[in-house]
Structure formats: C-alpha cells, structure tokens
Design a protein around this motif. Structure first.
Motif, mmCIF file in Angstrom:
data_model
loop_
_atom_site.group_PDB
_atom_site.id
_atom_site.type_symbol
_atom_site.label_atom_id
_atom_site.label_comp_id
_atom_site.label_asym_id
_atom_site.label_seq_id
_atom_site.Cartn_x
_atom_site.Cartn_y
_atom_site.Cartn_z
ATOM 1 N N UNK A 6 0.708 -1.351 0.107
ATOM 2 C CA UNK A 6 0.134 -0.071 -0.068
ATOM 3 C C UNK A 6 0.796 1.464 -0.010
ATOM 4 N N UNK A 7 1.906 1.310 0.654
ATOM 5 C CA UNK A 7 2.944 2.304 0.443
ATOM 6 C C UNK A 7 3.321 2.932 -0.721
ATOM 7 N N UNK A 8 3.401 1.771 -1.638
ATOM 8 C CA UNK A 8 3.769 2.052 -2.937
ATOM 9 C C UNK A 8 2.689 3.010 -3.743
ATOM 10 N N UNK A 9 1.691 3.218 -3.309
ATOM 11 C CA UNK A 9 0.737 4.109 -3.845
ATOM 12 C C UNK A 9 0.999 5.499 -3.980
ATOM 13 N N UNK A 10 2.038 5.715 -2.732
ATOM 14 C CA UNK A 10 2.695 7.054 -2.435
ATOM 15 C C UNK A 10 3.814 7.301 -3.564
ATOM 16 N N UNK A 11 4.105 6.349 -4.499
ATOM 17 C CA UNK A 11 5.126 6.827 -5.615
ATOM 18 C C UNK A 11 4.375 6.738 -6.902
ATOM 19 N N UNK A 12 4.598 7.910 -7.492
ATOM 20 C CA UNK A 12 3.826 8.136 -8.628
ATOM 21 C C UNK A 12 4.097 7.243 -10.051
ATOM 22 N N UNK A 13 5.216 6.603 -9.851
ATOM 23 C CA UNK A 13 5.695 5.629 -10.700
ATOM 24 C C UNK A 13 4.704 4.395 -10.878
ATOM 25 N N UNK A 14 4.029 4.286 -9.737
ATOM 26 C CA UNK A 14 3.177 2.978 -9.549
ATOM 27 C C UNK A 14 1.597 3.391 -9.893
ATOM 28 N N UNK A 32 2.707 2.435 14.750
ATOM 29 C CA UNK A 32 1.653 2.988 15.668
ATOM 30 C C UNK A 32 0.369 2.622 15.369
ATOM 31 N N UNK A 33 -0.114 1.557 16.064
ATOM 32 C CA UNK A 33 -1.614 1.063 15.788
ATOM 33 C C UNK A 33 -2.626 2.342 15.784
ATOM 34 N N UNK A 34 -2.335 3.303 16.774
ATOM 35 C CA UNK A 34 -3.482 4.379 16.766
ATOM 36 C C UNK A 34 -3.249 5.220 15.432
ATOM 37 N N UNK A 35 -2.198 5.047 14.971
ATOM 38 C CA UNK A 35 -1.811 6.012 13.680
ATOM 39 C C UNK A 35 -2.569 5.297 12.383
ATOM 40 N N UNK A 36 -2.821 4.027 12.496
ATOM 41 C CA UNK A 36 -3.111 3.139 11.567
ATOM 42 C C UNK A 36 -4.378 3.876 10.573
ATOM 43 N N UNK A 37 -5.247 4.281 11.394
ATOM 44 C CA UNK A 37 -6.507 5.072 10.737
ATOM 45 C C UNK A 37 -6.127 6.138 9.792
ATOM 46 N N UNK A 38 -5.084 7.047 10.345
ATOM 47 C CA UNK A 38 -4.729 8.032 9.550
ATOM 48 C C UNK A 38 -3.981 7.681 8.246
ATOM 49 N N UNK A 39 -3.246 6.483 8.626
ATOM 50 C CA UNK A 39 -2.250 5.801 7.285
ATOM 51 C C UNK A 39 -3.368 5.402 6.188
ATOM 52 N N UNK A 40 -4.233 4.497 6.753
ATOM 53 C CA UNK A 40 -5.582 4.290 5.828
ATOM 54 C C UNK A 40 -6.247 5.391 5.042
ATOM 55 N N UNK A 41 -6.314 6.583 5.801
ATOM 56 C CA UNK A 41 -7.122 7.546 5.189
ATOM 57 C C UNK A 41 -6.114 8.374 4.145
ATOM 58 N N UNK A 42 -4.815 8.552 4.567
ATOM 59 C CA UNK A 42 -3.594 8.998 3.829
ATOM 60 C C UNK A 42 -3.489 8.199 2.297
ATOM 61 N N UNK A 43 -3.583 6.686 2.417
ATOM 62 C CA UNK A 43 -3.653 5.807 1.361
ATOM 63 C C UNK A 43 -4.857 6.199 0.366
ATOM 64 N N UNK A 44 -6.132 6.275 1.259
ATOM 65 C CA UNK A 44 -7.297 6.164 0.429
ATOM 66 C C UNK A 44 -7.387 7.879 -0.626
#
Length: 471
Positions: free
Chosen positions: A142-150, A365-377
């Motif tokens: 999912x982190x790779x979605x932050x790289x515009x090559x992909x 950080x488990x508490x930050x996972x919601x924010x990570x999913x939001x950033x991914x979406x």
C-alpha cells in the motif's frame, strides 16, 4: 464507510501483540487465521480495483495511445532481436496483445496494469516470506501508492513499465537463493530467465543485477555467511544464452541501442560542472518523488528510531536490493557527468515499502493506522482523478492526436487508386506508427522514408511526412 472501517480493524488486528498468557493458543490461532484470510482478500481487492481503475480512466479520457506505446507497437509490427532505441522485449509483449485484441486502446492500458499488479503480487509474496505477517506485507504494498511511478505514469506501457514484474521476480528468486541453505536448480534457472527478460526490456536492469551479484559476493567471499555453490552459475549461463540473439543483432547493427542510450545521457556535451550538478539534481528529484511516500510513512510510524545492523541478514538483503541500485546510478552520474532521467528510476522503488516497514516495524503505531489508511485512500482516489483532469483539460498532448481519423483518410486516399492492401508504412515512429496501429491491414513499419525503400514498393503514396505502400 462500514467497509472501510472493517478493513482498518482487520489491519489493526494483525499488528496487536496477542498476550498468550491471557488467551489460549487455540484462540490465538483462530484470530490469526481470520486475519490471514481477510488481509489476503483486502490485498487482492486492492490490486483488482487498481487494475480496473487505471485501465478505465485512460481508456475513457484519451483519444490516442501515448507516444512510447505507439512507438513500441510500430517496432512490434516488424519484430526483431533489437531496435535502435531499446531491446526487443517491450515490443514482443505488445505484439502478442495486438494479435489478440487488435487496435483496441483499452487492451494496452490493461497490459500495463497487468505488469504492475504482477509486480505488486510478487512484492506481497516476498514481504510475507520476510515478515511472516500478512498485515505488514499488505502495508508494504500500500505504501507504493505514494510513488507516482506506480499509478500516474503506468497507463503508458513502455520499457520502464515492462521491467516491473521481472525486477520483482529477480528480487524474489534472489531472496530464495539467499535465504535457503539448499540451492534449488529451478530457482537458479528462473532467476536467469527473469534477469534476461528484464535486461531485454531495458539495459538499466543491469543495475539490479550488479547489486544482486555484489550481495552474493559479499556474503560468500567476505562475510562467509554462505558457501559457494556451482548451481549459482546456472543463472548466469541461462542469462547469457538467452541474450545471444540480441548480442548478435547488436553486433550486426553497429550497437545502435547502446549508442542511443549513451546519447540520452548527454555525455557528449558534459563538462566538469555536470559531475556535481547532475548528481545533485538526481538526488533532489528522488526526494521529491518520494515525498507522498514519506508522508504515508509518517502516519504509520510512531517514532523514527532505528538501528542498522548488517548482521541482520534480512536487512542486509533489503539494503542491497533497494539502495545499491540507486547508489550505483548516482555513482554513474558522478563519474561520467551524465544526466539521469527521472522515469528511468521506475522499477527502483518497488521494494521501498518493504524496507521501511522492516526497519520501523517495532515503531508502527496502531493508533496511527486509521490516519495511514486515510492517507492511502486520498492518494488512491486523487491520482486517477488528477490523471483524468489533465487528460481532459489539456488538449495538445500526444494522447489527443487524431490517429484513427488520419488512418481513415489515408485508407480512403489509397483505396481510390489501388485495390491491394497497404502492407508497408514509412516515416517517424509517431506518425507512421499510428498508421501501422490503426490501419486494419496492420502494415509493417520500416523506418524513415528513403528513396531506396520507396523503390522496393510496387505501389505507394506519400502524404505529408509519411508514405504507405504495397510490396
């Protein structure tokens, strides 16, 4: 929204450390089994949506295929073991799809996404073997979605996209040889095959292969973690054997592909300052490209504390396959004063998500996972909409070219004079390549217009900067 929060909870479940003193082993196994099934479903849902979305958006918003795709299709009409700009693999795959789908633009956007999601699947599988944790493996992809090559650049099927699955497969099979005591002949053979196809996609694939060779040299002859096995040479032998036809073509064609590649780096006009400026520009661009990736990582990681221990064999492997190719590219720019073009780096970051997650896995950080999913979406949704906006609002792009209309007009002009089919087209790769792609007779593209080539045609007509004919 319920589905999204369900996905978030599933990911969180995989990161919680189960207290075996509180829960019995059977409960633990049940939870992990449930988590495994759901993470697998999430991953395959993600790549399916990614594939459909990035096939549909360019298909609906572009009037014509991009430049590189048309150019490689033109080469595919007259397949050979090499071409003046690149090795032959990209044209081979495109020609297979042309034989199946013809001039249906969506098929080539689909082909591009097939190559990308195949790479994602291999990265996921590799990460799962490394972490033994499906959730961490999912996050690595999912982190790779932050790289515009992909995402943003993937609709254009070209030599950069063509490398992706083979880059991933080379890393995966190198890992299998690195991690296991028993060396498999099958793994060595497949590594040689995938390495050769990757190299036949683009010569820059050699940077990964050099990094892999350096890794095995280090662990066998310097640190002596592993013993040398003659089975390793199977990969090299297969690699060389599969390259022989291309090497013969290169020799017979004055090394045209290599000459073109060197010309693209600007070596002929380089000066002393270029040895400093170009590497700095290269580093700046790489940092810029990775900013969304780092933002996503920020929402994932609690504290940016880490230790680099080269005794950690897994970390050693990840450093070599992630950082060594980039380091070699930077070194090339420094030593030669050559300009490294941004898109050349397309496959280099495929395993960056795995590297970041491995280094900071204790800090996730488990508490930050919601924010990570939001950033991914946000990135996942924003990228295709941005592509569509650019495609619709900008009207002077290659993808706005009226290739189909021009092909109809050329066919009409030809049919007024001749009954025979058009089976040869001459001109540059763009104008003539579009005719080769759009005309129903699929004429062979034979390069630029020359008097000798025209003399070999029984009939021909020339319109503007292209000529079509029959032999």
């Amino acid at each position: 929204m319920a589905g999204v929060y369900s996905a978030i909870n599933t990911c969180q479940a995989g990161l919680i450390h189960i207290n075996l003193g509180k829960y019995n082993l059977q409960q633990y196994k049940s939870i992990m089994s449930f988590n495994k099934i759901n993470v697998n479903k999430l991953f395959y849902s993600f790549i399916t949506v990614h594939l459909v979305l990035w096939t549909l958006i360019p298909s609906l918003t572009n009037d014509n295929l991009p430049l590189d795709t048309i150019e490689h299709l033109a080469w595919g009409s007259n397949l050979d073991w090499g071409f003046n700009k690149h090795p032959p693999a990209v044209s081979f795959f495109l020609e297979i799809f042309y034989q199946i789908f013809g001039s249906q633009d969506w098929a080539y956007y689909l082909l591009s996404q097939i190559f990308l999601v195949t790479a994602f699947i291999v990265v996921f599988k590799f990460a799962d073997e490394l972490f033994k944790n499906k959730t961490l493996s999912l996050i690595s992809v999912l982190l790779l979605e932050g790289i515009y090559f992909y995402n943003f650049t993937t609709p254009e099927f070209n030599v950069n996209v063509c490398q992706l699955p083979f880059w991933a497969l080379c890393v995966y099979y190198s890992w299998k040889l690195f991690d296991r005591q028993e060396i498999s002949v099958k793994d060595c053979f497949l590594l040689g095959v995938f390495a050769s196809v990757g190299f036949l996609s683009k010569y820059l694939f050699i940077y990964l292969l050099v990094a892999i060779e350096a890794l095995f040299f280090y662990v066998i002859f310097i640190r002596k973690y592993k013993k040398f096995d003659f089975k390793y040479l199977i990969s090299l032998e297969v690699f060389i054997v599969l390259l022989v036809p291309h090497l013969i073509w290169l020799t017979n064609n004055d090394y045209a592909t290599i000459t073109y590649g060197l010309a693209r780096t600007g070596l002929e006009n380089s000066n002393l300052l270029d040895h400093i400026s170009y590497p700095l520009i290269f580093l700046g661009k790489q940092i810029g490209i990775l900013i969304p990736f780092f933002i996503m990582s920020f929402f994932l990681i609690k504290k940016f504390k880490f230790k680099i221990l080269l005794k950690d064999k897994k970390l050693l492997f990840l450093i070599f396959i992630n950082l060594a190719p980039i380091g070699l590219m930077l070194l090339t720019s420094m030593l030669t004063g050559s300009k490294i073009r941004t898109m050349w780096m397309t496959p280099f970051y495929l395993f960056f998500g795995v590297l970041i997650v491995y280094i900071f896995q204790k800090q996730i950080n488990i508490k930050k996972l919601n924010n990570f999913i939001s950033a991914f979406l946000i990135l996942f949704i924003f990228s295709p909409f941005a592509y569509a906006y650019v495609s619709i609002t900008e009207t002077e792009k290659r993808t706005d070219y009226k290739g189909k209309e021009i092909a109809i007009k050329v066919q009409y002009a030809w049919s007024k004079n001749y009954k025979e089919p058009i089976n040869v087209v001459l001109g540059d790769e763009w104008a003539a390549g579009n005719l080769s792609y759009h005309l129903k007779s699929r004429p062979i593209w034979e390069g630029v217009i020359t008097k000798n080539k025209l003399n070999l045609l029984s009939k021909f007509i020339c319109i503007d900067n292209i000529c079509v004919g029959n032999r």
